[in-house]
Design an enzyme around this catalytic site. Structure first.
Site, PDB file in Angstrom:
ATOM      1  N   LYS A  87       0.936  -1.217   0.078  1.00 46.32           N
ATOM      2  CA  LYS A  87      -0.186  -0.058  -0.107  1.00 46.32           C
ATOM      3  C   LYS A  87       0.821   1.333  -0.005  1.00 46.32           C
ATOM      4  O   LYS A  87       0.318   2.288  -0.424  1.00 46.32           O
ATOM      5  CB  LYS A  87      -1.000  -0.103   1.159  1.00 46.32           C
ATOM      6  CG  LYS A  87      -0.329   0.007   2.651  1.00 46.32           C
ATOM      7  CD  LYS A  87      -1.348  -0.123   3.554  1.00 46.32           C
ATOM      8  CE  LYS A  87      -0.924   0.190   4.967  1.00 46.32           C
ATOM      9  NZ  LYS A  87      -0.152   1.620   5.473  1.00 46.32           N
ATOM     10  N   ASP A  88       2.325   1.208   0.429  1.00 46.18           N
ATOM     11  CA  ASP A  88       3.204   2.532   0.362  1.00 46.18           C
ATOM     12  C   ASP A  88       3.752   2.402  -0.796  1.00 46.18           C
ATOM     13  O   ASP A  88       4.648   3.537  -1.229  1.00 46.18           O
ATOM     14  CB  ASP A  88       4.097   1.967   1.461  1.00 46.18           C
ATOM     15  CG  ASP A  88       3.443   2.171   2.795  1.00 46.18           C
ATOM     16  OD1 ASP A  88       2.409   2.970   2.957  1.00 46.18           O
ATOM     17  OD2 ASP A  88       4.087   1.699   3.818  1.00 46.18           O
ATOM     18  N   THR A 135      -5.152   9.061  13.341  1.00 43.31           N
ATOM     19  CA  THR A 135      -4.586   8.605  12.238  1.00 43.31           C
ATOM     20  C   THR A 135      -4.035   9.679  11.160  1.00 43.31           C
ATOM     21  O   THR A 135      -4.362  10.565  11.421  1.00 43.31           O
ATOM     22  CB  THR A 135      -5.963   7.843  11.406  1.00 43.31           C
ATOM     23  OG1 THR A 135      -5.833   7.434  10.260  1.00 43.31           O
ATOM     24  CG2 THR A 135      -7.182   9.143  11.180  1.00 43.31           C
ATOM     25  N   SER A 137      -4.409   8.979   7.938  1.00 39.92           N
ATOM     26  CA  SER A 137      -4.524   8.407   6.484  1.00 39.92           C
ATOM     27  C   SER A 137      -6.059   9.430   6.236  1.00 39.92           C
ATOM     28  O   SER A 137      -7.006   9.403   7.152  1.00 39.92           O
ATOM     29  CB  SER A 137      -4.770   7.084   6.667  1.00 39.92           C
ATOM     30  OG  SER A 137      -5.739   6.873   5.632  1.00 39.92           O
ATOM     31  N   LEU A 138      -5.862  10.073   5.137  1.00 37.65           N
ATOM     32  CA  LEU A 138      -7.171  10.670   4.853  1.00 37.65           C
ATOM     33  C   LEU A 138      -8.057   9.790   4.340  1.00 37.65           C
ATOM     34  O   LEU A 138      -9.371  10.053   4.497  1.00 37.65           O
ATOM     35  CB  LEU A 138      -6.852  11.636   3.471  1.00 37.65           C
ATOM     36  CG  LEU A 138      -5.865  12.678   3.663  1.00 37.65           C
ATOM     37  CD1 LEU A 138      -5.741  13.541   2.337  1.00 37.65           C
ATOM     38  CD2 LEU A 138      -6.308  13.637   4.830  1.00 37.65           C
ATOM     39  N   ARG A 139      -7.779   8.540   3.936  1.00 37.91           N
ATOM     40  CA  ARG A 139      -8.718   7.571   3.262  1.00 37.91           C
ATOM     41  C   ARG A 139      -9.485   6.990   4.783  1.00 37.91           C
ATOM     42  O   ARG A 139     -10.856   6.948   4.620  1.00 37.91           O
ATOM     43  CB  ARG A 139      -8.138   6.299   2.947  1.00 37.91           C
ATOM     44  CG  ARG A 139      -8.923   5.108   2.636  1.00 37.91           C
ATOM     45  CD  ARG A 139      -8.395   3.740   2.321  1.00 37.91           C
ATOM     46  NE  ARG A 139      -7.183   3.505   3.187  1.00 37.91           N
ATOM     47  CZ  ARG A 139      -7.298   2.761   4.337  1.00 37.91           C
ATOM     48  NH1 ARG A 139      -8.669   2.394   4.441  1.00 37.91           N
ATOM     49  NH2 ARG A 139      -6.462   2.670   5.101  1.00 37.91           N
ATOM     50  N   ARG A 140      -8.747   6.726   5.723  1.00 42.74           N
ATOM     51  CA  ARG A 140      -9.484   6.468   7.079  1.00 42.74           C
ATOM     52  C   ARG A 140     -10.310   7.544   7.791  1.00 42.74           C
ATOM     53  O   ARG A 140     -11.503   7.158   8.110  1.00 42.74           O
ATOM     54  CB  ARG A 140      -8.473   5.917   8.079  1.00 42.74           C
ATOM     55  CG  ARG A 140      -7.839   4.748   7.573  1.00 42.74           C
ATOM     56  CD  ARG A 140      -6.576   4.502   8.551  1.00 42.74           C
ATOM     57  NE  ARG A 140      -6.037   2.960   8.136  1.00 42.74           N
ATOM     58  CZ  ARG A 140      -4.790   2.705   8.395  1.00 42.74           C
ATOM     59  NH1 ARG A 140      -3.607   3.584   9.049  1.00 42.74           N
ATOM     60  NH2 ARG A 140      -4.388   1.585   8.150  1.00 42.74           N
ATOM     61  N   ARG A 157       1.756  10.327  14.140  1.00 42.42           N
ATOM     62  CA  ARG A 157       2.969   9.741  13.373  1.00 42.42           C
ATOM     63  C   ARG A 157       3.670   8.656  14.302  1.00 42.42           C
ATOM     64  O   ARG A 157       3.494   8.569  15.724  1.00 42.42           O
ATOM     65  CB  ARG A 157       3.899  10.737  13.120  1.00 42.42           C
ATOM     66  CG  ARG A 157       3.441  11.608  12.187  1.00 42.42           C
ATOM     67  CD  ARG A 157       3.330  11.270  10.657  1.00 42.42           C
ATOM     68  NE  ARG A 157       4.397  10.327  10.290  1.00 42.42           N
ATOM     69  CZ  ARG A 157       5.479  10.985   9.695  1.00 42.42           C
ATOM     70  NH1 ARG A 157       5.516  12.088   9.496  1.00 42.42           N
ATOM     71  NH2 ARG A 157       6.526  10.202   9.258  1.00 42.42           N
ATOM     72  N   ASN A 159       6.022   4.739  14.671  1.00 44.36           N
ATOM     73  CA  ASN A 159       5.837   3.424  14.716  1.00 44.36           C
ATOM     74  C   ASN A 159       4.621   2.967  15.295  1.00 44.36           C
ATOM     75  O   ASN A 159       3.998   3.420  15.910  1.00 44.36           O
ATOM     76  CB  ASN A 159       7.197   2.518  14.691  1.00 44.36           C
ATOM     77  CG  ASN A 159       7.658   2.571  16.293  1.00 44.36           C
ATOM     78  OD1 ASN A 159       6.969   2.904  17.044  1.00 44.36           O
ATOM     79  ND2 ASN A 159       8.940   2.864  16.263  1.00 44.36           N
ATOM     80  N   VAL A 160       4.253   1.772  15.329  1.00 45.05           N
ATOM     81  CA  VAL A 160       2.997   1.154  16.030  1.00 45.05           C
ATOM     82  C   VAL A 160       3.074   1.406  17.375  1.00 45.05           C
ATOM     83  O   VAL A 160       2.243   1.669  18.129  1.00 45.05           O
ATOM     84  CB  VAL A 160       2.809  -0.271  15.416  1.00 45.05           C
ATOM     85  CG1 VAL A 160       1.666  -0.838  16.210  1.00 45.05           C
ATOM     86  CG2 VAL A 160       2.381  -0.425  14.104  1.00 45.05           C
ATOM     87  N   ARG A 163       2.874   5.047  18.640  1.00 40.83           N
ATOM     88  CA  ARG A 163       1.416   5.356  18.610  1.00 40.83           C
ATOM     89  C   ARG A 163       0.641   4.739  19.863  1.00 40.83           C
ATOM     90  O   ARG A 163      -0.157   5.304  20.514  1.00 40.83           O
ATOM     91  CB  ARG A 163       0.908   4.836  17.301  1.00 40.83           C
ATOM     92  CG  ARG A 163       1.488   5.653  15.992  1.00 40.83           C
ATOM     93  CD  ARG A 163       0.716   5.142  14.699  1.00 40.83           C
ATOM     94  NE  ARG A 163       1.497   5.695  13.618  1.00 40.83           N
ATOM     95  CZ  ARG A 163       1.116   6.042  12.313  1.00 40.83           C
ATOM     96  NH1 ARG A 163      -0.300   5.625  12.215  1.00 40.83           N
ATOM     97  NH2 ARG A 163       1.860   6.433  11.240  1.00 40.83           N
ATOM     98  N   CYS A 251      -1.320   7.830  -2.924  1.00 44.73           N
ATOM     99  CA  CYS A 251      -1.589   7.099  -1.705  1.00 44.73           C
ATOM    100  C   CYS A 251      -2.279   7.824  -0.270  1.00 44.73           C
ATOM    101  O   CYS A 251      -2.942   7.229   0.495  1.00 44.73           O
ATOM    102  CB  CYS A 251      -0.410   6.365  -0.937  1.00 44.73           C
ATOM    103  SG  CYS A 251       0.764   7.404  -0.209  1.00 44.73           S
TER     104      CYS A 251
END
Length: 318
Positions: A87-88, A135, A137-140, A157, A159-160, A163, A251
């Site tokens: 996806k990236d 988030t 992400s604009l999609r989310r 921003r 890493n997991v 966050r 993306c």
């Protein structure tokens, strides 16, 4: 004396985050199952997206912010192949490289993660009014706002693990993350979460899949990567990436997509939303694996016919 290709290690370039390393080692294991004689080395690369942890993803770097330096390592000979979250990976192929491997897809959807100790919820409607959702992400963001216009969407921003620390420190009421990353890092089982599925929230193009690139003149490595590819996943993601490429959308565009496989057919559904989530346009298309590229184009044309072009901001896809 020069080493033959079988004598020297096969070098995998990857970002150095825990999730990226999981992906690289997963690919290494797949390759070892095909060619157990050859040693494999992991080459750590730091990307622009890893260095700048403050700017919103939608405002710097555009497409490829997490992939460019990893690709460069393959092009300049420091590595033989690069492992990406598909996806990236930009839909426009980088000159000199080939997307030669797409293994079987992992978990597909997005998930809301709540602070430790939070009571479980069964739907978005149960979230408290004005809940703060983290988030990048604009999609989310657009899809969540389409369901709940009161939600407060906040940039996040890191890493997991970073966050999750911010979530547990009270900076957010929930995080929206990819299910695949949480599962691969074994972080989901001990946390309260809500799986987000269509028609409420559609995944990103290529979500849950890996994309492996090598130099386009490295036929030996291309052959190895083809052997670890999964034909249904390759067909599905080819259709998805074809749609994104035809729309000339980056993306960061608010585009969601879902493909499912029935025997040798790909069924594709796609949605495009306004940034605020108040407008949604959808389309679908179906076809055989061999026509995967055309499936994506067909759905993209339907979206454009319905006016989706004005909802898409064209990112730099190079």
């Amino acid at each position: 004396m020069n080493q033959t290709s079988q004598e020297r290690p096969l070098r995998i370039a990857t970002r150095a985050s825990r999730l990226a390393l999981w992906q690289a080692h997963y690919v290494a294991d797949l390759l070892k199952s095909q060619s157990s004689e050859r040693a494999i080395e992991i080459v750590h690369i730091t990307s622009e997206g890893d260095r700048d942890l403050t700017s919103p993803l939608s405002e710097f770097g555009g497409l490829g912010v997490f992939t460019r330096e990893v690709q460069k390592a393959v092009l300049d000979g420091r590595a033989d192949l690069a492992v990406h979250s598909l996806k990236d990976l930009p839909t426009e192929q980088a000159p000199g490289l080939r997307l030669a491997g797409i293994p079987e897809r992992g978990p597909l959807y997005d998930v809301l993660i709540f602070p430790m100790g939070t009571a479980s919820v069964s739907s978005l409607s149960e979230l408290p009014p004005d809940s703060r959702i983290g988030t990048g992400s604009l999609r989310r963001r657009a899809q969540l706002l389409h369901q709940r216009a009161d939600l407060q969407m906040q940039e996040v921003r890191g890493n997991v693990e970073t966050r999750l620390k911010k979530l547990d420190a009270g900076e957010y009421d929930a995080l929206c993350l990819a299910e695949a990353g949480m599962v691969r890092l074994d972080l989901l089982k001990h946390r309260t979460s809500l799986l987000l599925t269509p028609p409420e929230v559609y995944p990103a193009v290529g979500q849950g899949a890996l994309g492996i690139e090598c130099r386009d003149d490295d036929n030996e490595t291309c052959s190895l990567l083809n052997e670890i590819s999964h034909i249904p996943t390759k067909a599905a993601t080819t259709a998805e990436r074809s749609l994104l490429a035809f729309l000339r959308a980056g993306c960061h565009a608010p585009i969601g997509i879902l493909t499912h496989i029935e025997k040798t057919e790909v069924h594709l559904e796609a949605v495009v939303l306004s940034d605020d989530g108040q407008e949604l346009i959808s389309a679908s298309a179906t076809g055989l694996f061999k026509d995967a590229t055309e499936i994506g184009i067909k759905a993209a044309k339907k979206l454009l016919d319905e006016g989706a072009g004005r909802l898409i901001s064209n990112d730099d896809d190079s």
